[in-house]
Design a protein around this motif. Structure first.
Motif, short mmCIF file in Angstrom:
data_model
loop_
_atom_site.label_atom_id
_atom_site.label_comp_id
_atom_site.label_asym_id
_atom_site.label_seq_id
_atom_site.Cartn_x
_atom_site.Cartn_y
_atom_site.Cartn_z
N PRO A 39 2.98 8.53 -4.74
CA PRO A 39 2.55 7.43 -5.59
C PRO A 39 3.68 6.55 -6.12
CG PRO A 39 2.61 9.46 -6.86
CD PRO A 39 2.95 9.83 -5.43
N PHE A 40 4.92 6.86 -5.75
CA PHE A 40 6.06 6.12 -6.29
C PHE A 40 6.65 5.11 -5.31
CE2 PHE A 40 6.01 10.25 -8.46
CZ PHE A 40 5.87 9.82 -9.78
N THR A 41 6.37 5.28 -4.02
CA THR A 41 6.94 4.41 -3.00
C THR A 41 5.84 3.63 -2.30
OG1 THR A 41 8.69 6.05 -2.65
CG2 THR A 41 8.47 4.30 -1.01
N TYR A 42 5.98 2.31 -2.32
CA TYR A 42 4.97 1.46 -1.69
C TYR A 42 5.58 0.72 -0.51
CZ TYR A 42 1.50 2.19 -5.35
OH TYR A 42 0.58 2.76 -6.18
N PHE A 43 4.73 0.35 0.44
CA PHE A 43 5.17 -0.36 1.63
C PHE A 43 4.26 -1.55 1.90
CE2 PHE A 43 6.34 4.07 2.15
CZ PHE A 43 7.65 4.02 2.61
N ALA A 44 4.88 -2.62 2.36
CA ALA A 44 4.14 -3.80 2.81
C ALA A 44 4.28 -3.87 4.32
CB ALA A 44 4.67 -5.07 2.16
N PRO A 45 3.27 -3.48 5.09
CA PRO A 45 3.37 -3.55 6.55
C PRO A 45 3.51 -4.99 7.02
CG PRO A 45 1.54 -2.14 5.86
CD PRO A 45 1.99 -2.90 4.65
N THR A 60 0.86 -1.18 0.00
CA THR A 60 0.00 0.00 0.00
C THR A 60 0.90 1.23 0.00
OG1 THR A 60 -1.83 1.11 1.14
CG2 THR A 60 -0.14 0.10 2.53
N THR A 61 0.32 2.42 -0.05
CA THR A 61 1.13 3.62 -0.10
C THR A 61 0.40 4.80 0.53
OG1 THR A 61 2.50 5.02 -1.53
CG2 THR A 61 0.32 4.44 -2.35
N TYR A 62 1.11 5.90 0.65
CA TYR A 62 0.51 7.14 1.09
C TYR A 62 -0.01 7.89 -0.13
CZ TYR A 62 3.20 6.37 5.43
OH TYR A 62 3.72 5.86 6.57
N LYS A 63 -1.10 8.63 0.04
CA LYS A 63 -1.65 9.40 -1.08
C LYS A 63 -0.65 10.43 -1.58
CE LYS A 63 -6.47 8.91 0.38
NZ LYS A 63 -7.71 9.62 0.80
N SER A 64 0.22 10.89 -0.71
CA SER A 64 1.18 11.94 -1.07
C SER A 64 2.38 11.41 -1.85
CB SER A 64 1.68 12.63 0.20
OG SER A 64 2.31 11.70 1.06
N ARG A 88 9.05 -0.88 -1.26
CA ARG A 88 9.16 -1.14 -2.71
C ARG A 88 9.25 0.21 -3.40
NH1 ARG A 88 4.17 -4.03 -5.27
NH2 ARG A 88 3.43 -1.90 -5.63
N MET A 89 10.39 0.46 -4.00
CA MET A 89 10.68 1.81 -4.50
C MET A 89 11.12 1.81 -5.95
SD MET A 89 13.44 4.43 -2.81
CE MET A 89 13.66 6.10 -3.41
N LYS A 90 10.50 2.67 -6.75
CA LYS A 90 10.91 2.84 -8.14
C LYS A 90 12.21 3.66 -8.19
CE LYS A 90 6.29 2.76 -10.21
NZ LYS A 90 5.31 3.53 -11.03
N PRO A 91 12.94 3.58 -9.31
CA PRO A 91 14.17 4.38 -9.43
C PRO A 91 13.88 5.87 -9.24
CG PRO A 91 14.08 2.71 -11.15
CD PRO A 91 12.75 2.68 -10.47
N ASN A 92 14.84 6.56 -8.63
CA ASN A 92 14.75 8.01 -8.47
C ASN A 92 16.14 8.60 -8.62
OD1 ASN A 92 15.91 7.18 -6.06
ND2 ASN A 92 14.72 8.55 -4.77
#
Length: 242
Positions: free
Chosen positions: A75-81, A69-73, A134-138
């Protein structure tokens, strides 16, 4: 216009926005509390780079099969709690539900990553929120724009240890790194922690400004856990020094 906006997002425009009061004032942590702080963390200025993980192989299924899931702020970084305040797969701060950071419980994701859970237990210190990134390239510019401090100790009694973050990098890329700074806009205080696969590190993420950079071509995965500073954590850090 969106492309122009992205280009303008750098640490220099960030400083101007802060000075002008356009952005929300940054969180100011109280670094003079009575919480126990691990001596090796203090000696390292709030961060310690450890040796690489050398335990049983962690299969990719332990991070690829989780619910993210992710924060609304962002959209590029997701987390699996893996451990959360509610036990649900949701990104929520412990204080939001009236809990301390260490009052977290396993989520359904925890059942899918037994090797990761065994690594957490091997630290020997109490842990709270645990999440898999889970992070896309930056780019470094984007990373420095997003440097931030965590608020781990809002409801942490000073009879407990100061809560820090432990990192475990799960994927491999020569460009992956964690930037830490003692002063937000002072690049002279910046230190880069290289994050090859298996790299372990401990960071006082409330004391230090930090952010991840990864300009490789594949998605980056890493484990981040809130851990209580204690003699047990200090002993584990000592056992994991290069």
């Amino acid at each position: 216009m969106s492309g122009l906006t992205d280009v303008l997002k750098n640490e220099y425009t960030g400083k101007l926005l802060d000075v002008a009061g356009v952005r929300k004032p940054p969180f100011v942590p109280d670094l003079n509390t009575k919480h126990y702080r691990a001596p090796l963390m203090e000696a390292g200025g709030g961060h310690v780079t450890l040796k690489k993980y050398s335990g049983p192989e962690i299969p990719a299924s332990e991070w690829e099969s989780l619910e993210y899931t992710t924060y609304k702020s962002d959209p590029f970084t997701y987390f699996a709690p893996i451990c959360s305040p509610t036990g649900k797969n949701e990104m929520i701060g412990a204080a939001e539900v009236g809990k301390e950071e260490l009052e977290c419980v396993p989520t359904p994701n925890s059942e899918k990553c037994p090797t990761i859970m065994a690594w957490l237990e091997s630290i020997g210190a109490r842990y709270g929120r645990v999440q898999l990134l889970r992070m896309k390239p930056n780019t470094l510019r984007e990373c420095r724009w997003g440097l931030h401090q965590d608020n781990n100790n809002l409801k942490n009694p000073d009879t407990h240890g100061w809560i820090v973050r432990v990192w475990l990098e799960l994927t491999n890329d020569a460009t992956s790194q964690l930037l830490v700074r003692s002063e937000h806009f002072n690049k002279k205080t910046e230190h880069a922690i290289a994050l090859p696969q298996g790299q372990q590190a401990v960071v006082d993420s409330e004391r230090l400004w930090h952010g991840g950079a990864h300009s490789g071509t594949h998605t980056r995965y890493a484990l981040i856990a809130s851990v209580e500073s204690s003699p047990a954590l200090n002993d584990w850090i000592k056992s994991q020094l290069p």
